[in-house]
Design a protein around this motif. Structure first.
Motif, PDB file in Angstrom:
ATOM      1  N   GLU A  21      41.097  41.080  29.904  1.00  0.00           N
ATOM      2  CA  GLU A  21      40.771  41.235  28.759  1.00  0.00           C
ATOM      3  C   GLU A  21      41.224  42.657  28.206  1.00  0.00           C
ATOM      4  OE1 GLU A  21      38.328  39.509  30.540  1.00  0.00           O
ATOM      5  OE2 GLU A  21      39.194  37.829  29.565  1.00  0.00           O
ATOM      6  N   HIS A  53      37.378  41.665  43.470  1.00  0.00           N
ATOM      7  CA  HIS A  53      37.567  40.514  42.428  1.00  0.00           C
ATOM      8  C   HIS A  53      38.865  40.785  41.787  1.00  0.00           C
ATOM      9  CE1 HIS A  53      36.663  37.415  39.347  1.00  0.00           C
ATOM     10  NE2 HIS A  53      37.091  38.158  38.673  1.00  0.00           N
ATOM     11  N   HIS A  55      42.244  40.571  39.087  1.00  0.00           N
ATOM     12  CA  HIS A  55      42.987  39.931  38.083  1.00  0.00           C
ATOM     13  C   HIS A  55      44.413  40.502  38.289  1.00  0.00           C
ATOM     14  CE1 HIS A  55      40.393  37.449  35.472  1.00  0.00           C
ATOM     15  NE2 HIS A  55      39.230  38.391  36.105  1.00  0.00           N
ATOM     16  N   SER A  88      40.753  35.933  40.950  1.00  0.00           N
ATOM     17  CA  SER A  88      40.243  35.054  39.819  1.00  0.00           C
ATOM     18  C   SER A  88      41.149  34.023  39.615  1.00  0.00           C
ATOM     19  CB  SER A  88      40.376  36.176  38.664  1.00  0.00           C
ATOM     20  OG  SER A  88      40.056  35.395  37.499  1.00  0.00           O
ATOM     21  N   GLY A  90      39.927  32.301  36.967  1.00  0.00           N
ATOM     22  CA  GLY A  90      39.424  32.328  35.682  1.00  0.00           C
ATOM     23  C   GLY A  90      40.690  32.708  34.520  1.00  0.00           C
ATOM     24  N   GLY A  91      41.438  33.600  35.190  1.00  0.00           N
ATOM     25  CA  GLY A  91      42.677  34.284  34.443  1.00  0.00           C
ATOM     26  C   GLY A  91      41.986  34.644  33.115  1.00  0.00           C
ATOM     27  N   VAL A  93      41.426  33.785  28.940  1.00  0.00           N
ATOM     28  CA  VAL A  93      41.457  32.541  28.210  1.00  0.00           C
ATOM     29  C   VAL A  93      42.459  31.766  27.829  1.00  0.00           C
ATOM     30  CG1 VAL A  93      38.980  33.503  27.279  1.00  0.00           C
ATOM     31  CG2 VAL A  93      41.249  33.818  26.041  1.00  0.00           C
ATOM     32  N   SER A 112      37.184  32.762  42.437  1.00  0.00           N
ATOM     33  CA  SER A 112      36.036  32.425  41.676  1.00  0.00           C
ATOM     34  C   SER A 112      36.239  31.201  41.217  1.00  0.00           C
ATOM     35  CB  SER A 112      36.284  33.703  40.537  1.00  0.00           C
ATOM     36  OG  SER A 112      37.635  33.304  39.820  1.00  0.00           O
ATOM     37  N   PHE A 120      33.338  32.815  24.695  1.00  0.00           N
ATOM     38  CA  PHE A 120      33.787  33.956  25.030  1.00  0.00           C
ATOM     39  C   PHE A 120      34.059  34.938  24.115  1.00  0.00           C
ATOM     40  CE2 PHE A 120      36.414  36.934  27.962  1.00  0.00           C
ATOM     41  CZ  PHE A 120      35.716  37.021  29.134  1.00  0.00           C
ATOM     42  N   PHE A 125      36.416  30.174  27.043  1.00  0.00           N
ATOM     43  CA  PHE A 125      36.787  30.000  28.471  1.00  0.00           C
ATOM     44  C   PHE A 125      36.445  28.734  29.097  1.00  0.00           C
ATOM     45  CE2 PHE A 125      35.482  31.636  32.683  1.00  0.00           C
ATOM     46  CZ  PHE A 125      36.516  31.522  33.339  1.00  0.00           C
ATOM     47  N   GLU A 235      36.386  45.781  34.953  1.00  0.00           N
ATOM     48  CA  GLU A 235      36.273  44.465  34.145  1.00  0.00           C
ATOM     49  C   GLU A 235      35.176  44.149  33.144  1.00  0.00           C
ATOM     50  OE1 GLU A 235      37.394  40.977  36.676  1.00  0.00           O
ATOM     51  OE2 GLU A 235      36.788  39.558  35.259  1.00  0.00           O
TER      52      GLU A 235
END
Ligand code: KMH
Ligand code: ZN
Length: 283
Positions: A21, A53, A55, A88, A90-91, A93, A112, A120, A125, A235
């Protein structure tokens, strides 16, 4: 499961150094290049972290799920640290679901797996059940240990459904992480955290928690008190104290290592973390 679940006397400390983000232009101290990630990982392991974790960012510091970038980061961190490497899925959004599944191709130790869609901030998300289910089964097949990210209490219900439907993850352990304080998710309060812990299905063998922004420290203290483990990192939080920005992720790790020592729950070694999480030996 009991609040004082005792799978480990020590504390698993996960660092989430980058996220998807924040912009490098706004936070130049955010580790976005491979060199910065390696330096961060080495420093955080020395400070007491046992899992990272991740990204990944591209050459323009933008979030990417490009396989080359992911694999290069996994390989470099595996070579230079003994941290449990969690990618991750989730990457950001904006990442499409099918591309998020390809993260497993980079052969991380852990991935994750967020257990539901959540608001979000102004974005959504997206984690529909079918996506979670596909990711869960593919992680089982590839012997990657999922960390179940719980942004809201309803996510606990979906976690139980996944386990009931597909059985246990690779390694037989079930580790979850409460991500609290996201605008749109469960609040970053001890009360919300403990409500989530009380709902966990009996298959859960360990849990950790993080609080976004100003809930970072209260949630860490509550988690330690209740037998949980910790996630920290830029993060989740870029403010070390009122008016004092985080200059390096290792500061956040050092602070909770101290807190865990005071609570007589010292930081787990990477070897003990691997046993607790049931990750595959990829060495
Ligand atoms: N960046 C968020 C949209 C995960 O890493 O799996 C999702 C996230 C969760 O950070
Ligand atoms: Zn993340």
């Amino acid at each position: 499961m009991a609040l004082t679940q005792g799978s480990a006397h020590g504390t698993l400390i996960t660092v989430a150094p980058t996220g998807a983000e924040l912009a490098k232009a706004d936070f130049p101290q955010l580790p976005t290049t491979l060199e910065e990630l390696v330096e961060t990982a080495v420093a955080c392991e020395a400070a007491g972290a046992s899992m990272i974790h991740l990204h990944i960012r591209d050459g323009e510091h933008r979030p990417t799920l490009d396989q080359g970038h992911l694999k290069a980061a996994v390989d470099a961190l595996r070579e230079q640290t003994s941290l449990v490497i969690q990618l991750s899925t989730g990457g950001s959004v904006h990442d499409p679901l099918d591309q998020r599944l390809t993260v497993l191709d980079a052969e991380p130790d852990s991935c994750s797996l967020t257990c539901g869609t959540t608001n979000f901030g102004d974005d959504v998300f997206l984690n529909p059940y079918g996506f979670m289910s596909d990711l869960y089964v593919q992680a089982q097949e590839r012997e990657v240990v999922p960390e179940f990210e719980l942004f809201d209490l309803g996510h606990v219900t979906s976690l139980a459904r996944l386990i009931d439907t597909h059985g246990l993850p690779f390694g037989g352990k079930v580790h979850v992480d409460f991500v609290t304080g996201v605008p749109g998710g469960m609040p970053g309060t001890p009360a919300a955290l403990l409500a989530g812990v009380a709902m966990l299905p009996p298959e859960v063998t360990s849990w950790s928690a993080t609080g976004i922004g100003r809930s970072h420290l209260p949630v860490a203290a509550a988690a330690l008190s209740a037998g949980g483990h910790l996630r920290v990192g830029m993060e989740d939080n870029v403010v070390f104290a009122r008016g004092v920005p985080v200059e390096h992720n290792s500061q956040l790790v050092e602070r909770v290592v101290h807190l865990a020592d005071v609570m007589q729950r010292p930081a787990l070694s990477t070897a003990d973390a691997r046993v607790m999480l049931g990750v595959k030996d990829r060495g």
